[in-house]
Design a protein around this motif. Structure first.
Motif, mmCIF file in Angstrom:
data_model
loop_
_atom_site.group_PDB
_atom_site.id
_atom_site.type_symbol
_atom_site.label_atom_id
_atom_site.label_comp_id
_atom_site.label_asym_id
_atom_site.label_seq_id
_atom_site.Cartn_x
_atom_site.Cartn_y
_atom_site.Cartn_z
ATOM 1 N N ALA A 128 0.849 -1.197 0.000
ATOM 2 C CA ALA A 128 0.000 0.000 0.000
ATOM 3 C C ALA A 128 0.879 1.238 0.000
ATOM 4 N N GLY A 129 0.231 2.372 -0.205
ATOM 5 C CA GLY A 129 0.918 3.651 -0.113
ATOM 6 C C GLY A 129 0.716 4.275 1.255
ATOM 7 N N HIS A 130 1.523 5.274 1.544
ATOM 8 C CA HIS A 130 1.426 5.977 2.830
ATOM 9 C C HIS A 130 1.573 7.482 2.575
ATOM 10 N N ASP A 137 -0.060 5.178 7.624
ATOM 11 C CA ASP A 137 -0.490 4.083 6.754
ATOM 12 C C ASP A 137 -1.857 4.423 6.181
ATOM 13 N N SER A 138 -1.876 5.334 5.216
ATOM 14 C CA SER A 138 -3.112 5.960 4.758
ATOM 15 C C SER A 138 -3.776 5.243 3.584
ATOM 16 N N HIS A 139 -3.040 4.389 2.884
ATOM 17 C CA HIS A 139 -3.605 3.657 1.743
ATOM 18 C C HIS A 139 -4.214 4.595 0.703
ATOM 19 N N VAL A 156 9.102 0.523 -0.405
ATOM 20 C CA VAL A 156 8.232 -0.611 -0.101
ATOM 21 C C VAL A 156 8.385 -1.692 -1.173
ATOM 22 N N TRP A 157 8.478 -1.279 -2.435
ATOM 23 C CA TRP A 157 8.725 -2.248 -3.500
ATOM 24 C C TRP A 157 10.045 -2.987 -3.267
ATOM 25 N N ARG A 207 4.137 -15.347 -3.057
ATOM 26 C CA ARG A 207 2.966 -15.405 -2.186
ATOM 27 C C ARG A 207 1.871 -14.522 -2.787
ATOM 28 N N PRO A 208 0.611 -14.873 -2.575
ATOM 29 C CA PRO A 208 -0.466 -13.981 -3.011
ATOM 30 C C PRO A 208 -0.239 -12.579 -2.465
ATOM 31 N N THR A 209 -0.305 -11.592 -3.336
ATOM 32 C CA THR A 209 0.057 -10.219 -2.977
ATOM 33 C C THR A 209 -1.080 -9.279 -3.345
ATOM 34 N N LEU A 210 -1.501 -8.472 -2.385
ATOM 35 C CA LEU A 210 -2.626 -7.567 -2.594
ATOM 36 C C LEU A 210 -2.174 -6.118 -2.634
ATOM 37 N N ILE A 211 -2.698 -5.378 -3.602
ATOM 38 C CA ILE A 211 -2.523 -3.932 -3.659
ATOM 39 C C ILE A 211 -3.720 -3.285 -2.962
#
Length: 282
Positions: free
Chosen positions: A208-210, A222-224, A232-233, A246-250
């Motif tokens: 996620a973004g912040h 941690d504002s998403h 983070v990448w 692993r399953p990865t969620l955006i």
């Protein structure tokens, strides 16, 4: 007990405005995640849409209100409704947070911090076990974001999470952005933190973004609500290189862009997973 299972791939948090495009998408490996609290009803258009999406794509449930670390046991009615939704949707994963949000009948609109001590450990073991027994499946637990130092910790967070896994059989959801935010705010080493987590227990990863708090210079939130940061990448790539795909969620919960923008960001994660899978197969 049913174990979570999903083909390794990158997914998106499903937003109502994107239902039609999500339903129509044929991106390989795409899956979606929702907050079950928005769908724990007996019928209606929103639940019908979720069932339609589930007919085409894997769906995961990411809870935000069980308050597993709180002083009170999970609400039985909430658990029954969650179990009914899980039976109806058949999610590939069910997750919750290492946090609390309820005490003495009062609810707080946040995921509040937990002192990592023996009392909290015993409480979490009891509440996770109750949840898993009701759902008849393993859940995965997400690491929190930190904003202030707490003096009451007797365990490091990776040690605490590993002990919860050992005692309950739950899995882990590693939110890499949470690790980055916590590292900036309280001075932990994000690389060392991720290296200490038990790789075999990690069932899902969140990205996620912040944002920065303008009133408190240097504090990350941690504002998403933004694109995923390069740092983070970098942490994400190092993590999956160690533990495997692993399953990865955006995740994006604010300043939500068009579906195509989210798909493009999701594709970055998918490419990381594809390259790693190809290397392992070679």
């Amino acid at each position: 007990m049913k174990a979570p299972s999903v083909d390794t791939g990158a997914g998106l948090g499903l937003k109502p405005r994107h239902f039609d495009l999500a339903l129509a998408s044929d991106a390989p490996g795409l899956w979606f995640e929702v907050h079950p609290e928005n769908y724990m009803m007996d019928g209606g258009p929103r639940l019908a849409w979720l069932e339609a999406v589930r007919s085409r794509h894997p769906v995961a449930l990411h809870g935000v209100s069980l308050s597993l670390a709180g002083p009170d046991a999970p609400d039985p009615q909430h658990l029954r409704r969650l179990a009914a939704l899980a039976q109806r949707i058949e999610p590939v994963l069910v997750s919750e947070h290492l946090a609390w949000s309820r005490a003495d009948g009062r609810y707080f609109p946040d995921l509040l911090p937990v002192p990592r001590n023996s009392t909290s450990l015993q409480r979490l073991v009891s509440h996770i076990t109750q949840t898993q027994d009701t759902l008849k499946r393993r859940i995965v637990l997400e690491n929190p974001s930190h904003y202030l130092h707490m003096d009451a910790h007797a365990w490091s967070e990776p040690e605490f999470l590993a002990e919860l896994v050992r005692r309950t059989g739950c899995g882990l959801l590693v939110d890499v952005n949470n690790v980055h935010v916590s590292a900036a705010n309280i001075g932990i080493d994000p690389v060392a933190y991720l290296a200490q987590l038990p790789g075999a227990a990690i069932e899902e990863i969140h990205l996620a973004g912040h944002s920065s708090d303008q009133s408190l210079p240097g504090l990350l939130v941690d504002s998403h609500d933004a694109a995923i940061a390069p740092e983070v990448w970098q942490l994400y790539r190092a993590l999956v290189e160690r533990i495997g795909p692993r399953p990865t969620l955006i995740e994006r919960d604010g300043n939500i862009p068009e579906f195509e923008v989210l798909l493009a960001e999701r594709q970055i994660a998918q490419q990381v997973l594809d390259v790693l899978s190809q290397e392992q197969a070679a």
